[in-house]
Design an enzyme around this catalytic site. Structure first.
Site, PDB file in Angstrom:
ATOM      1  CD  GLN A  98       5.133  -6.096  11.094  1.00 30.66           C
ATOM      2  OE1 GLN A  98       6.078  -6.613  10.493  1.00 30.66           O
ATOM      3  NE2 GLN A  98       4.958  -4.784  11.105  1.00 30.66           N
TER       4      GLN A  98
ATOM      5  N   GLY B  58       5.911   8.282   1.198  1.00 27.41           N
ATOM      6  CA  GLY B  58       6.878   7.987   2.265  1.00 27.41           C
ATOM      7  C   GLY B  58       7.754   6.800   1.859  1.00 27.41           C
ATOM      8  CG  HIS B  59       6.026   2.878   1.538  1.00 27.57           C
ATOM      9  ND1 HIS B  59       4.662   3.005   1.512  1.00 27.57           N
ATOM     10  CD2 HIS B  59       6.310   2.145   2.639  1.00 27.57           C
ATOM     11  CE1 HIS B  59       4.137   2.382   2.557  1.00 27.57           C
ATOM     12  NE2 HIS B  59       5.113   1.854   3.265  1.00 27.57           N
TER      13      HIS B  59
ATOM     14  CB  SER C 263      -0.243   1.508   4.474  1.00 32.49           C
ATOM     15  OG  SER C 263       1.046   1.577   3.925  1.00 32.49           O
ATOM     16  NE  ARG C 264      -2.308  -0.246  10.950  1.00 29.75           N
ATOM     17  CZ  ARG C 264      -1.051  -0.663  11.086  1.00 29.75           C
ATOM     18  NH1 ARG C 264      -0.059   0.187  10.905  1.00 29.75           N
ATOM     19  NH2 ARG C 264      -0.787  -1.923  11.405  1.00 29.75           N
TER      20      ARG C 264
ATOM     21  CB  ALA D  60      -0.976   0.001   1.168  1.00 21.47           C
TER      22      ALA D  60
ATOM     23  N   GLY E 290      12.034   4.230   7.928  1.00 21.48           N
ATOM     24  CA  GLY E 290      11.483   5.564   8.170  1.00 21.48           C
ATOM     25  C   GLY E 290      11.468   5.926   9.645  1.00 21.48           C
TER      26      GLY E 290
ATOM     27  CG  ASP F 260       6.874   2.833  11.493  1.00 22.62           C
ATOM     28  OD1 ASP F 260       5.812   2.513  12.019  1.00 22.62           O
ATOM     29  OD2 ASP F 260       6.959   3.163  10.290  1.00 22.62           O
TER      30      ASP F 260
ATOM     31  CG  HIS G 157       2.590   6.082   1.904  1.00 22.67           C
ATOM     32  ND1 HIS G 157       3.797   6.568   2.350  1.00 22.67           N
ATOM     33  CD2 HIS G 157       2.164   5.204   2.859  1.00 22.67           C
ATOM     34  CE1 HIS G 157       4.072   6.038   3.524  1.00 22.67           C
ATOM     35  NE2 HIS G 157       3.105   5.188   3.859  1.00 22.67           N
TER      36      HIS G 157
END
Ligand code: AMP
Length: 281
Positions: free
Chosen positions: A61, A36-37, A186-187, A32, A147, A150, A34
């Site tokens: 996880q 950021g990725h 992604s959420r 998913a 990133g 997290d 975005h």
């Protein structure tokens, strides 16, 4: 871009490149994708000859089964996005490929996995450590990109790299945000239209907290953040901690630590979002 599902095939391809002295950058994700990725992938492209991206929604996880079930899986869209940046290999293993048998390994992270996400998501970091160890063993990259979104995960992965003796450089990458300040995640796509309108309050409160910190104590700043966000009926803060950016211990006074990080988790309807901000004092 070559898509590979099979770990032996990926190992073979990467060994061939390593024999030709190519450096390998690795960006593990759960898909998913975005911006950021994509920013992590761009860092990797700039620093390495080859970039490997993995997409795997790692079951070990997720402490919440519903969170695992509703996690977005849109690999065809992800491939389109990956084609807009350079990505040499996309690794999309099945669960069977990553967990052919039950993996019983335990990890000792000291205090790092006892607080914040570790406290509220029991077993989460063990699952992260399992999958990252497995992926590192397969890809054996020169550098791996994580990133700061997290932040606790990044700290734990640096520690994991040490205790497992990997000679992999862990490269931290800054948080990418939407125009209204919301940390990309992604959420976010799982939020309702109404919830989406409310959630920028999280980052906006964190930004303001940095100013407030000039006049408030650590405890007062924490209270102010929690109260400000909880006044919104759509949101409920799970925790907000201001921690030392290396050992993740809560700081008591601003003097305790020159660089500390305020980490937050907030429930918005069924969705749980995290964010953080650096307090550079
Ligand atoms: P995920 O797919 O959520 O497991 O994230 C994969 C990688 O992308 C992790 O290293 C995340 O920290 C990183 N990442 C996720 N969101 C962002 C963001 N908004 N800015 C920068 N990196 C991010």
């Amino acid at each position: 871009m070559k898509r590979i599902d099979n770990k032996a095939e990926l190992v073979k391809e990467l060994n061939r490149l390593r024999e030709n002295s190519k450096t390998i950058g690795f960006v593990p994700t759960m898909g998913a994708l975005h911006e950021g990725h994509l920013s992590l992938i761009r860092y990797s492209n700039n620093q390495n000859d080859i970039t490997v991206v993995s997409i795997f929604v790692n079951p070990t996880q997720f402490n919440d089964k519903k969170d695992y079930q509703r996690y977005p899986r849109i690999v065809e869209d992800d491939i389109k996005k990956l084609e807009t940046v350079t990505c040499d290999f996309l690794f999309t293993p099945s669960e069977q490929e990553m967990y052919p048998e039950n993996d019983t390994r335990e990890f000792d992270f000291g205090n790092l996995d006892k607080v914040m996400e570790g406290e509220f998501r029991p077993g989460h970091f063990r699952g992260v450590a399992l999958i990252v160890s497995k992926l590192f063993d397969i890809v054996n990259p020169t550098r791996a990109y994580f990133g700061e979104k997290d932040f606790q995960q990044l700290t734990i992965i640096k520690h994991l790299t040490k205790i497992n003796g990997y000679s992999i450089e862990i490269v931290p990458c800054p948080i990418l945000r939407e125009a209204d300040g919301l940390a990309m995640s992604s959420r976010n796509m799982l939020l309702t239209t109404e919830e989406r309108k409310h959630v920028p309050l999280i980052s906006q409160t964190l930004f303001k907290a940095k100013e407030k910190a000039n006049n408030l104590s650590v405890a007062e700043t924490k209270d102010w953040v929690v109260r400000s966000i909880n006044t919104d009926p759509f949101m409920k803060v799970e925790y907000f901690e201001i921690v030392n950016d290396t050992n993740l211990e809560s700081i008591k006074n601003w003097n305790d630590q020159k660089t500390c990080v305020g980490c937050i988790a907030v429930h918005v309807g069924n969705i749980r979002l995290i964010d953080n901000i650096r307090f550079n004092l």
